[in-house]
Motif scaffolding. Structure first.
Motif, mmCIF file in Angstrom:
data_model
loop_
_atom_site.group_PDB
_atom_site.id
_atom_site.type_symbol
_atom_site.label_atom_id
_atom_site.label_comp_id
_atom_site.label_asym_id
_atom_site.label_seq_id
_atom_site.Cartn_x
_atom_site.Cartn_y
_atom_site.Cartn_z
ATOM 1 N N UNK A 5 0.803 -1.221 0.000
ATOM 2 C CA UNK A 5 0.000 0.000 0.000
ATOM 3 C C UNK A 5 0.841 1.279 0.000
ATOM 4 N N UNK A 6 2.117 1.185 0.457
ATOM 5 C CA UNK A 6 2.944 2.400 0.475
ATOM 6 C C UNK A 6 4.147 2.313 -0.464
ATOM 7 N N UNK A 7 4.293 1.219 -1.169
ATOM 8 C CA UNK A 7 5.472 1.056 -2.035
ATOM 9 C C UNK A 7 5.534 2.121 -3.126
ATOM 10 N N UNK A 8 4.380 2.598 -3.552
ATOM 11 C CA UNK A 8 4.362 3.611 -4.622
ATOM 12 C C UNK A 8 4.674 5.006 -4.096
ATOM 13 N N UNK A 9 4.808 5.167 -2.775
ATOM 14 C CA UNK A 9 5.049 6.490 -2.196
ATOM 15 C C UNK A 9 6.529 6.838 -2.140
ATOM 16 N N UNK A 10 7.379 5.905 -2.478
ATOM 17 C CA UNK A 10 8.816 6.164 -2.448
ATOM 18 C C UNK A 10 9.131 7.233 -3.498
ATOM 19 N N UNK A 11 9.674 8.336 -3.050
ATOM 20 C CA UNK A 11 9.888 9.472 -3.952
ATOM 21 C C UNK A 11 11.180 9.336 -4.737
ATOM 22 N N UNK A 12 11.282 10.057 -5.830
ATOM 23 C CA UNK A 12 12.458 10.002 -6.697
ATOM 24 C C UNK A 12 13.687 10.505 -5.939
ATOM 25 N N UNK A 13 14.781 9.773 -6.079
ATOM 26 C CA UNK A 13 16.025 10.174 -5.445
ATOM 27 C C UNK A 13 16.133 9.787 -3.985
ATOM 28 N N UNK A 14 15.104 9.115 -3.462
ATOM 29 C CA UNK A 14 15.127 8.669 -2.075
ATOM 30 C C UNK A 14 14.730 7.198 -1.995
ATOM 31 N N UNK A 15 15.088 6.574 -0.886
ATOM 32 C CA UNK A 15 14.699 5.186 -0.655
ATOM 33 C C UNK A 15 14.198 5.028 0.768
ATOM 34 N N UNK A 16 13.242 4.125 0.945
ATOM 35 C CA UNK A 16 12.722 3.835 2.274
ATOM 36 C C UNK A 16 13.805 3.134 3.100
ATOM 37 N N UNK A 17 13.945 3.564 4.320
ATOM 38 C CA UNK A 17 14.881 2.932 5.261
ATOM 39 C C UNK A 17 14.117 2.142 6.318
ATOM 40 N N UNK A 18 13.026 2.744 6.812
ATOM 41 C CA UNK A 18 12.222 2.097 7.852
ATOM 42 C C UNK A 18 10.794 2.603 7.770
ATOM 43 N N UNK A 19 9.875 1.809 8.319
ATOM 44 C CA UNK A 19 8.480 2.211 8.366
ATOM 45 C C UNK A 19 7.800 1.485 9.524
ATOM 46 N N UNK A 20 6.871 2.185 10.155
ATOM 47 C CA UNK A 20 6.072 1.585 11.225
ATOM 48 C C UNK A 20 4.662 2.125 11.162
ATOM 49 N N UNK A 21 3.733 1.244 11.454
ATOM 50 C CA UNK A 21 2.326 1.648 11.493
ATOM 51 C C UNK A 21 1.998 2.175 12.894
ATOM 52 N N UNK A 22 1.220 3.258 12.958
ATOM 53 C CA UNK A 22 0.796 3.761 14.264
ATOM 54 C C UNK A 22 -0.719 3.677 14.442
ATOM 55 N N UNK A 23 -1.410 3.123 13.442
ATOM 56 C CA UNK A 23 -2.858 2.955 13.532
ATOM 57 C C UNK A 23 -3.415 2.486 12.205
ATOM 58 N N UNK A 24 -4.717 2.312 12.147
ATOM 59 C CA UNK A 24 -5.357 1.848 10.910
ATOM 60 C C UNK A 24 -6.789 2.357 10.849
#
Length: 418
Positions: A295-314
């Motif tokens: 659900x968030x893989x498409x949010x990775x912006x140009x020139x940057x990469x995801x390092x970490x992610x955590x959910x805080x709710x739903x």
């Protein structure tokens, strides 16, 4: 048996035979006794030899007889003394000793051989083989977590004993066995980071070495080989300066960060699922693929990469079901910073009406280190703690709050503490 002979086995031609005492002592054969006697036992070895079976070794003409190794178990007790019997009787008794007593000595011999180490099977399944040859009999199948006793190391092979009521001895590839001492050290790593939340999820793109420390200059810190596809939680990340003598091998490629003449290796500290015997360690990042949620893989912006992610709710979406809100840490690609793990905070929440993610907080031009710690939403509030670095790389803890007010989320920096 006379008390003077207790603990000693003496064969003097065929006239005196004392076989397999249960007391520890020496076994000697002396062909000089009765040199004119024509009645020789078929057990007569023809040369003097000595065997100390309480030391589990055989000496024949002052050389170590390793194949086969003959050890005597204290449970085998047999005593015969012959004095000038007929040739037929001598042959019959000698054959009895040859086919009844000696097989017991050979079968029980290796069970008393001292171990050099304790080991634990790390692979899901592995065969115990009769030899190291390409074609060998399969003696047993061991499962992950089975304990073995290591008797001998021979290049990439271990001769092991599987303890139990019916012990089995054979050979196994060393890559499938970890020293019990190393396993205990790996558990120390696991316990130290037991309460650290998962920062990301990764999987191996190929077979990779799990190590006790982020260092590949030697093989002494290798715990085990993890198979391709192994999934795990990432709980920490670090970079180490690459030593000149370190080089890529079959299990590790090249994922270095260069700053002039200095090169850095990137490492992940990982936590493995419960079915693994070894739950924690370090892996070289080159063969790690981050498993970013779809659900968030498409949010990775140009020139940057995801390092970490955590959910805080739903939130529940009529079309998509339950969808999570995330705090995402990013880093600029190819940025020459070998200390910081991330340089941007990006927080998104799901809009169940618009069926899309909305950004509620972005902070760039920062430098931080993992891990991040999140307290999930309770009563419309969540908290986030990050470790940020100043220009001299001094760390400080920075707290953030996330609040749900009037149906909208807000995030702000709360306070800073050195």
């Amino acid at each position: 048996m006379a008390s003077g002979n207790a603990g000693r086995i003496i064969m003097k031609s065929a006239c005196y035979v004392v076989a397999v005492s249960q007391l520890s002592g020496d076994i000697t054969a002396d062909e000089s006794a009765h040199p004119g006697d024509e009645h020789r036992s078929i057990l007569h070895v023809g040369r003097p030899f000595q065997m100390k079976y309480n030391e589990a070794s055989v000496y024949h003409n002052r050389g170590c007889c390793r194949c086969p190794k003959m050890y005597l178990d204290q449970t085998n007790f047999f005593y015969i003394q012959m004095k000038r019997y007929s040739t037929g009787m001598i042959i019959r008794l000698s054959l009895y000793i040859l086919f009844a007593v000696l097989p017991l000595a050979f079968t029980s011999c290796s069970l008393t051989e001292p171990k050099i180490d304790d080991g634990v099977i790390t692979s899901e399944k592995e065969q115990v083989r009769s030899s190291t040859a390409l074609v060998a009999n399969k003696l047993a199948e061991l499962q992950r977590g089975d304990n073995v006793e290591i008797l001998e190391r021979q290049e990439n092979w271990l001769r092991i004993r599987v303890p139990g009521n019916d012990p089995i001895e054979g050979w196994i590839n060393a890559r499938h066995v970890a020293s019990k001492q190393v396993v205990d050290q790996a558990w120390e790593i696991f316990n130290q980071a037991r309460d650290v939340p998962a920062q990301a999820v990764g999987a191996l793109k190929r077979e990779t070495k799990l190590r006790l420390s982020p260092d590949r200059t030697s093989e002494e810190n290798v715990i085990a080989l993890l198979p391709s596809g192994t999934r795990f939680e990432i709980i920490a990340k670090t970079r180490t300066e690459r030593k000149r003598e370190a080089r890529a091998d079959a299990g590790e490629g090249n994922d270095s960060t260069e700053e002039g003449p200095i090169r850095y290796d990137t490492w992940y500290q990982i936590r493995l699922p419960q079915e693994f015997v070894i739950r924690a360690g370090w892996v070289y990042s080159y063969y790690v693929e981050l498993k970013i949620p779809d659900e968030i893989s498409a949010l990775e912006s140009a020139g940057r990469k995801f390092v970490a992610w955590q959910s805080f709710g739903s939130v529940q979406d009529e079309e998509s079901g339950e969808v999570h809100h995330y705090v995402i840490l990013e880093k600029t690609i190819f940025k020459p910073d070998a200390v910081a793990d991330f340089d941007r905070i990006y927080t998104v929440v799901w809009d169940p009406i618009g069926h899309a993610y909305n950004s509620i907080y972005v902070e760039s031009n920062i430098r931080g280190k993992l891990p991040m710690k999140i307290t999930k939403l309770q009563g419309g509030r969540a908290s986030l703690a990050l470790t940020l670095l100043d220009k001299e790389n001094n760390p400080s803890t920075v707290n953030y709050t996330i609040r749900l007010e009037n149906g909208r989320y807000r995030m702000e920096k709360a306070r800073s503490k050195r």
